[in-house]
Design a protein around this motif. Sequence first.
Motif, PDB file in Angstrom:
ATOM      1  N   ARG A 153       0.832  -1.242   0.036  1.00  0.00           N
ATOM      2  CA  ARG A 153      -0.024   0.019   0.021  1.00  0.00           C
ATOM      3  C   ARG A 153       0.826   1.262  -0.055  1.00  0.00           C
ATOM      4  O   ARG A 153       0.503   2.262  -0.443  1.00  0.00           O
ATOM      5  N   ASP A 154       2.096   1.192   0.725  1.00  0.00           N
ATOM      6  CA  ASP A 154       2.848   2.461   0.760  1.00  0.00           C
ATOM      7  C   ASP A 154       3.351   2.925  -0.708  1.00  0.00           C
ATOM      8  O   ASP A 154       3.437   3.844  -1.067  1.00  0.00           O
ATOM      9  N   LYS A 155       3.781   1.714  -1.484  1.00  0.00           N
ATOM     10  CA  LYS A 155       4.566   2.090  -2.594  1.00  0.00           C
ATOM     11  C   LYS A 155       3.405   2.849  -3.629  1.00  0.00           C
ATOM     12  O   LYS A 155       3.480   3.671  -4.403  1.00  0.00           O
ATOM     13  N   ILE A 156       2.074   2.278  -3.630  1.00  0.00           N
ATOM     14  CA  ILE A 156       1.109   2.556  -4.456  1.00  0.00           C
ATOM     15  C   ILE A 156       0.721   3.876  -4.011  1.00  0.00           C
ATOM     16  O   ILE A 156       0.561   4.966  -4.840  1.00  0.00           O
ATOM     17  N   GLU A 157       0.591   4.148  -2.788  1.00  0.00           N
ATOM     18  CA  GLU A 157       0.372   5.759  -2.289  1.00  0.00           C
ATOM     19  C   GLU A 157       1.299   6.657  -2.878  1.00  0.00           C
ATOM     20  O   GLU A 157       0.967   7.729  -2.996  1.00  0.00           O
ATOM     21  N   GLU A 158       2.829   6.382  -2.893  1.00  0.00           N
ATOM     22  CA  GLU A 158       3.684   6.938  -3.142  1.00  0.00           C
ATOM     23  C   GLU A 158       3.887   7.435  -4.776  1.00  0.00           C
ATOM     24  O   GLU A 158       4.133   8.431  -5.375  1.00  0.00           O
ATOM     25  N   GLU A 159       3.415   6.232  -5.667  1.00  0.00           N
ATOM     26  CA  GLU A 159       3.461   6.270  -7.009  1.00  0.00           C
ATOM     27  C   GLU A 159       2.256   6.738  -7.705  1.00  0.00           C
ATOM     28  O   GLU A 159       2.299   6.761  -8.840  1.00  0.00           O
ATOM     29  N   ILE A 160       0.989   6.761  -7.031  1.00  0.00           N
ATOM     30  CA  ILE A 160       0.005   6.974  -7.601  1.00  0.00           C
ATOM     31  C   ILE A 160      -0.161   8.316  -8.505  1.00  0.00           C
ATOM     32  O   ILE A 160      -0.672   8.457  -9.431  1.00  0.00           O
TER      33      ILE A 160
END
Length: 247
Positions: free
Chosen positions: A119-126
């Motif tokens: 979830r953290d990576k998605i939140e950063e890369e979205i």
Amino acid sequence: MFCGLDFYFCYGRSIRPEPNKLNFLQLSIFSIQEPVSSNKILDRGTFMAAAQFVTALNFADEFELLSLSAMNTQPGNVKKGGLVFVRNGKLKMHPEIYDHLALISISSICAGSIYFHGRDKIEEEIINLPYSDGLLNLKGAEEDYMAFKRLCSPVSRFFLLQAKKVQWSAILSTFRFFMMEGIWDVVNFVAQALHEADADVLACAQLLENMQKEKWYPGFYQSLQNFRASRYPLSKAGLASELPETF
């Protein structure tokens, strides 16, 4: 009766007797004709199915949610599982209904991507979508992605927009839904319920009843209302704003 085809519209009758015996338009997302055998692993397919159910609760006034089973993402497996639901066939189909269906459809792929990347990576890369190569995990879901794009077509035609703009608006909106406070926790709750259930297929009504007993449910319900208010009513300007004109 049920049709066993993914994303196909067919006229049949509700599995529950109705006093007026109205015909129902049945849309079965990753529909199944018989229960899917589950290995009871809390895997990507379980989260993908849970995400479909949680996303569909945004539109519970439009659809009757029937059953839920873990998805099988192995290539070539016709018994995919997932969410099964119906809609009254006499109700008019309009762009927002197709958008609802598109969001439910893509929610499984978005959830599979969160499961894979975190979830953290998605939140950063979205914020880099759609330019972040490989962030959308389509492994075992290529046909499902094509079905999602077909559901977006009526919306793009209605608003005279490029198909990619409508598709990425739906994808980004779904990712943002899962990024809302507490929403992914609810997906985890549903996935855990699928994982621990004795049966391979859960009744959505019973699952929702259990959720409503939880202390967090009122806050979750308010989040659903907030999400709908943020996306609807659909507008050409809103759908087009997600991508630059040159895309």
